[in-house]
Design a protein around this motif. Structure first.
Motif, PDB file in Angstrom:
ATOM      1  N   SER A   1       2.476   5.642  -9.657  1.00 53.25           N
ATOM      2  CA  SER A   1       2.970   6.572  -8.746  1.00 53.25           C
ATOM      3  C   SER A   1       2.109   7.368  -8.446  1.00 53.25           C
ATOM      4  O   SER A   1       2.289   8.205  -7.201  1.00 53.25           O
ATOM      5  CB  SER A   1       4.240   6.921  -9.342  1.00 53.25           C
ATOM      6  OG  SER A   1       4.272   7.785 -10.699  1.00 53.25           O
TER       7      SER A   1
ATOM      8  N   PRO B   1      -0.211  12.021  -5.561  1.00 53.85           N
ATOM      9  CA  PRO B   1       0.852  10.900  -5.277  1.00 53.85           C
ATOM     10  C   PRO B   1       0.182   9.873  -4.550  1.00 53.85           C
ATOM     11  O   PRO B   1      -0.584  10.185  -3.772  1.00 53.85           O
ATOM     12  CB  PRO B   1       2.033  11.324  -4.842  1.00 53.85           C
ATOM     13  CG  PRO B   1       1.696  12.739  -4.114  1.00 53.85           C
ATOM     14  CD  PRO B   1       0.263  13.201  -4.870  1.00 53.85           C
TER      15      PRO B   1
ATOM     16  N   PRO C   1       3.802   6.732  -0.713  1.00 51.00           N
ATOM     17  CA  PRO C   1       5.052   6.245  -1.360  1.00 51.00           C
ATOM     18  C   PRO C   1       5.393   5.152  -0.486  1.00 51.00           C
ATOM     19  O   PRO C   1       6.077   3.929  -1.004  1.00 51.00           O
ATOM     20  CB  PRO C   1       5.972   7.294  -1.108  1.00 51.00           C
ATOM     21  CG  PRO C   1       5.235   8.430  -0.460  1.00 51.00           C
ATOM     22  CD  PRO C   1       3.867   8.002  -0.363  1.00 51.00           C
TER      23      PRO C   1
ATOM     24  N   ARG D   1       3.229   2.043  -1.509  1.00 49.34           N
ATOM     25  CA  ARG D   1       3.706   1.475  -2.806  1.00 49.34           C
ATOM     26  C   ARG D   1       5.050   0.716  -2.842  1.00 49.34           C
ATOM     27  O   ARG D   1       5.365  -0.095  -3.421  1.00 49.34           O
ATOM     28  CB  ARG D   1       3.894   2.916  -3.954  1.00 49.34           C
ATOM     29  CG  ARG D   1       4.145   2.307  -5.176  1.00 49.34           C
ATOM     30  CD  ARG D   1       4.100   3.587  -6.100  1.00 49.34           C
ATOM     31  NE  ARG D   1       4.158   3.182  -7.540  1.00 49.34           N
ATOM     32  CZ  ARG D   1       5.495   2.945  -8.260  1.00 49.34           C
ATOM     33  NH1 ARG D   1       6.888   3.475  -7.589  1.00 49.34           N
ATOM     34  NH2 ARG D   1       5.636   2.732  -9.155  1.00 49.34           N
TER      35      ARG D   1
ATOM     36  N   GLY E   1       5.731   0.924 -13.561  1.00 50.44           N
ATOM     37  CA  GLY E   1       5.500   2.388 -12.916  1.00 50.44           C
ATOM     38  C   GLY E   1       4.816   3.427 -13.823  1.00 50.44           C
ATOM     39  O   GLY E   1       4.188   3.082 -14.857  1.00 50.44           O
TER      40      GLY E   1
ATOM     41  N   ARG F   1       2.527   7.323 -14.243  1.00 50.20           N
ATOM     42  CA  ARG F   1       1.293   7.889 -13.647  1.00 50.20           C
ATOM     43  C   ARG F   1       0.178   7.330 -14.275  1.00 50.20           C
ATOM     44  O   ARG F   1       0.306   6.758 -15.491  1.00 50.20           O
ATOM     45  CB  ARG F   1       1.359   9.348 -13.724  1.00 50.20           C
ATOM     46  CG  ARG F   1       2.453   9.981 -12.937  1.00 50.20           C
ATOM     47  CD  ARG F   1       2.682  11.580 -12.853  1.00 50.20           C
ATOM     48  NE  ARG F   1       3.023  11.970 -14.284  1.00 50.20           N
ATOM     49  CZ  ARG F   1       3.153  13.103 -14.626  1.00 50.20           C
ATOM     50  NH1 ARG F   1       2.965  13.972 -13.699  1.00 50.20           N
ATOM     51  NH2 ARG F   1       3.617  13.579 -15.948  1.00 50.20           N
TER      52      ARG F   1
END
Length: 227
Positions: A74, A85, A88, A91, A107, A109
């Motif tokens: 993420s 990030p 979005p 992804r 998912g 980080r």
């Protein structure tokens, strides 16, 4: 038209990209060097890449992560503790394609580091500090180059060394500047530290599991292009 720029750490990861369909991406291999990774990621943007991808293997940080687990991150936690990030929308589009193909992507980080997290203790400390699921030496470079060039970026990685696995301290010396493995350097490392043989064998086995997972993922996704 989208032109991907894909950064890997070693040549074995780059070879997996051959299964991608569509327009051939720009690719670069950093040889597991953080400074070189940033320079190469920036160069791909200058050469016409319209989106950047950090692709390859990673070290697992979250307890229970197994070798071969696929991670569509993420965001990237940079060495200074800040977070970048991923795109979005991009992804979400890849996740939708994965779901349609029956492909499971985890998912979380990913921590970008300049030095390898080589021991389980290193990994635990990094997990507590960064709140990340995995770690690598290229994603921070891609995130920074993407910010500098105003480009979207994505991170697709597979776990090679789980949280409880150590990496021999000589392992990075076995990777050349071009990302190819150097057998004589690996042999020299084993001769200096023969007790590291079990860890080296496990790393090789788990690395193959990660590469196989990446190859299967790309075969099912077909493309990593943003929407």
């Amino acid at each position: 038209m989208t032109r991907l720029g894909i950064l890997t750490g070693v040549r074995a990861e780059a070879r997996v990209l051959r299964v991608l369909s569509g327009t051939a991406p720009l690719t670069a291999c950093s040889g597991a060097d953080a400074d070189r990774a940033h320079r190469l990621a920036a160069e791909m943007g200058a050469r016409g890449a319209t989106a950047l991808v950090s692709f390859g293997l990673a070290g697992g940080l979250t307890p229970g992560l197994k070798a071969g687990t696929l991670l569509l991150a993420s965001g990237v936690v940079l060495p200074d503790g800040s977070e970048r990030p991923v795109s979005p929308a991009w992804r979400a589009a890849v996740l939708a394609r994965a779901q349609a193909a029956g492909l499971s992507l985890s998912g979380g980080r990913i921590a970008g580091v300049r030095r390898m997290a080589a021991t389980p203790a290193d990994k635990r400390a990094l997990a507590e500090r960064s709140g990340s699921a995995a770690v690598d030496m290229e994603s921070a470079a891609v995130a920074l180059a993407a910010r500098e060039a105003g480009l979207p970026f994505l991170v697709l990685r597979a776990v090679a060394d789980p949280p409880d696995a150590g990496v021999p301290p000589w392992a990075l010396a076995g990777v050349g500047d071009d990302g190819r493995l150097r057998p004589f350097r690996i042999a020299a490392g084993l001769l200096r530290d023969p007790r590291s043989l079990p860890a080296a064998l496990r790393l090789a086995r788990d690395g193959q599991a990660g590469l196989s997972a990446l190859r299967g993922a790309l075969a099912r996704l077909g493309s990593l292009d943003p929407p």
